[in-house]
Design an enzyme around this catalytic site. Structure first.
Site, PDB file in Angstrom:
ATOM      1  N   ARG A   3       0.802  -1.223   0.000  1.00 10.05           N
ATOM      2  CA  ARG A   3       0.000   0.000   0.000  1.00 10.05           C
ATOM      3  C   ARG A   3       0.836   1.276   0.000  1.00 10.05           C
ATOM      4  NH1 ARG A   3      -3.053  -3.694   1.811  1.00 10.05           N
ATOM      5  NH2 ARG A   3      -1.141  -4.249   2.872  1.00 10.05           N
ATOM      6  N   THR A   4       1.817   1.335   0.884  1.00 10.72           N
ATOM      7  CA  THR A   4       2.523   2.612   1.018  1.00 10.72           C
ATOM      8  C   THR A   4       3.251   2.955  -0.276  1.00 10.72           C
ATOM      9  OG1 THR A   4       2.766   2.176   3.366  1.00 10.72           O
ATOM     10  CG2 THR A   4       4.146   3.904   2.462  1.00 10.72           C
ATOM     11  N   HIS A  57       5.704   6.042  11.430  1.00  8.22           N
ATOM     12  CA  HIS A  57       5.178   5.884  10.068  1.00  8.22           C
ATOM     13  C   HIS A  57       4.223   7.069   9.820  1.00  8.22           C
ATOM     14  CE1 HIS A  57       3.835   4.246   6.383  1.00  8.22           C
ATOM     15  NE2 HIS A  57       3.551   3.010   6.741  1.00  8.22           N
ATOM     16  N   LYS A 116      25.082  -5.365  -1.056  1.00  4.33           N
ATOM     17  CA  LYS A 116      26.549  -5.453  -1.225  1.00  4.33           C
ATOM     18  C   LYS A 116      27.268  -4.769  -0.076  1.00  4.33           C
ATOM     19  CE  LYS A 116      26.175  -4.901  -6.247  1.00  4.33           C
ATOM     20  NZ  LYS A 116      26.480  -3.932  -7.313  1.00  4.33           N
ATOM     21  N   ARG A 165      11.623   3.675   2.948  1.00  4.35           N
ATOM     22  CA  ARG A 165      11.229   2.714   3.990  1.00  4.35           C
ATOM     23  C   ARG A 165      12.459   1.896   4.337  1.00  4.35           C
ATOM     24  NH1 ARG A 165       5.961  -1.028   4.365  1.00  4.35           N
ATOM     25  NH2 ARG A 165       5.164   1.007   4.956  1.00  4.35           N
TER      26      ARG A 165
HETATM   27  C1  NCD Z   1       2.055  -0.879   8.137  1.00  5.44           C
HETATM   28  C2  NCD Z   1       3.566  -0.780   8.221  1.00  5.44           C
HETATM   29  O1  NCD Z   1       4.270  -1.052   7.264  1.00  5.44           O
HETATM   30  O2  NCD Z   1       4.011  -0.381   9.301  1.00  5.44           O
HETATM   31  N1  NCD Z   1       1.593  -1.097   6.824  1.00  5.44           N
HETATM   32  C3  NCD Z   1       1.364  -0.033   5.997  1.00  5.44           C
HETATM   33  O3  NCD Z   1       2.237   0.758   5.749  1.00  5.44           O
HETATM   34  N2  NCD Z   1       0.119   0.150   5.559  1.00  5.44           N
HETATM   35  C4  NCD Z   1       1.460  -1.823   9.115  1.00  5.44           C
HETATM   36  C5  NCD Z   1       1.953  -3.243   9.120  1.00  5.44           C
HETATM   37  O4  NCD Z   1       2.789  -3.651   8.335  1.00  5.44           O
HETATM   38  O5  NCD Z   1       1.441  -3.976   9.968  1.00  5.44           O
END
Ligand code: NCD
Length: 393
Positions: A52-53, A130, A81, A102
């Site tokens: 999703r993100t 997040h 690497k 991320r």
């Molecule tokens: C979350 C995350 O990555 O922290 N997911 C997301 O970004 N929608 C929640 C999760 O992974 O549980």
């Protein structure tokens, strides 16, 4: 100043509202904004799994007419690497106008932002924060409930390792909502979040025993911390030893925010968290409660409630696109948000301390990130990257 978003505190309440107002405008017709960021290039650097993100960021950039380059498989990126994050970020930053990152280490986004000339957006840094998920969560809450103050929100699940609740709890309490954080003993909100919340004027945290929810949670060992302003706080002791029975019977909960067990972050042995199902939603405090979840869901919400109008998690996920479009317009300098008039309080630097969190960016392999430890009034010294308590060395 470049417009990074590494933690939810980077955006004032007014800025959060400004982003949601802009998202409302964009949402009316997502196809009508394809010229806004023409010529812009976004680099998405995802060194941890994401659906999703990453896709909602990329959809948002594409909807605004910008372009994307992406690296989404840590096994095929130079990190495999042994390249340091700071080197990788320097390079990607030199190719693009804005980086979305991320990373599995807490504090990685703050460290990356130091090495990039352009904006860095935190799309999740380990078990820390997040903030863009919080934008999506707040936006969903506002659309479902029509306001963002005076709400009572239950956070439930893995609150220790689930980074989304850390950013969300901070934003909710700051906006004047009360939260009830319900989790098994070892999965409660971490100290760095609770301390930050109770530093806010008039805000108190009470450890309470939820004695009438056994039926709902079907186990005895869940605990709750209610955090709210003094006047709306439930009566009860202020310490765990002093815990008072806390009845939810006469309360109604506006939203429950469910999270999955973050097994990949060491959340202990695999276990099934109590499942949120029809029976749960028929109990009194939850009759009008909307259900949110950052997703992915594993087993913590029964599929039987997907068709219940109170199940808002798929609507919530869809809002990730317009709110990230708004964020990208701000971060790219195309749109201004109200500035915070009061600059955030700075921690006092503390020397002779060291962060011992094995998941902090300071402990990340191959990287020599300086120890930066600071202390806010009334708090312990904390690592300025991951916010965990730092120890004397
Ligand atoms: C979350 C995350 O990555 O922290 N997911 C997301 O970004 N929608 C929640 C999760 O992974 O549980």
């Amino acid at each position: 100043m470049k417009r990074d978003l590494v933690a939810i505190q980077d955006l004032s309440n007014a800025a959060l509202v400004g982003l949601m107002d802009l998202a409302d405008t964009l949402q009316r017709d997502l196809r009508a904004h394809a010229r806004e960021l023409g010529g812009f290039l976004m680099g998405s650097l995802f060194l941890e799994p994401s659906t999703r993100t990453r896709l909602s960021f990329e959809a948002a950039m594409a909807r605004l007419g910008g372009r994307i380059i992406t690296s989404s498989d840590p096994a095929t990126s130079s990190a495999a690497k042994g390249e340091t994050l700071s080197d990788t970020v320097r390079i990607v930053d030199s190719y693009v106008d804005l980086v979305v990152l991320r990373h599995p280490a807490a504090g990685a986004a703050r460290w990356a932002a130091r090495h990039a000339g352009g904006p860095v957006i935190n799309a999740g840094d380990g078990a820390h924060e997040h903030p863009t998920q919080t934008l999506c969560d707040l936006y969903a809450l506002r659309r479902e409930r029509g306001k963002l103050n005076d709400l009572s929100v239950m956070l439930y699940g893995d609150l220790r390792y689930g980074r989304t609740t850390h950013s969300l709890a901070r934003a909710l309490v700051r906006m004047g909502c009360s939260i009830i954080a319900v989790a098994e003993d070892d999965l409660g909100l971490p100290d760095f979040v609770v301390h930050d919340l109770v530093r806010q004027p008039g805000c108190v945290a009470r450890h309470v025993v939820v004695d009438d929810m056994e039926d709902v949670f079907r186990r005895r060992d869940v605990r709750a911390v209610a955090i709210s302003s003094e006047d709306t706080a439930p009566a009860g002791g202020e310490t765990e030893d002093d815990a008072q029975p806390f009845s939810l019977k006469d309360r109604s909960v506006d939203a429950i925010y469910v999270t999955r067990l973050q097994a990949e972050r060491g959340a202990g042995a695999p276990r099934a968290l109590p499942i949120l199902d029809h029976r749960f939603l028929t109990s009194q405090p939850f009759k009008e409660t909307i259900v949110l979840h950052p997703l992915p869901r594993v087993t913590e919400i029964a599929a039987e409630i997907d068709s219940d109008p109170r199940a808002a998690y798929f609507r919530q996920a869809a809002l990730g696109v317009p709110i990230r479009m708004a964020l990208l317009m701000w971060a790219s300098g195309l749109y201004d948000l109200p500035l915070d008039i009061t600059p955030p309080e700075e921690p006092e630097p503390v020397s002779g301390h060291r962060c011992e969190n094995p998941s902090c960016i300071t402990r990340h392999q191959g990287e020599s990130v300086p120890e930066e430890v600071g202390r806010m009034p009334g708090d312990v010294p904390r690592c300025q990257w991951c916010e965990e308590e730092a120890r004397p060395c």
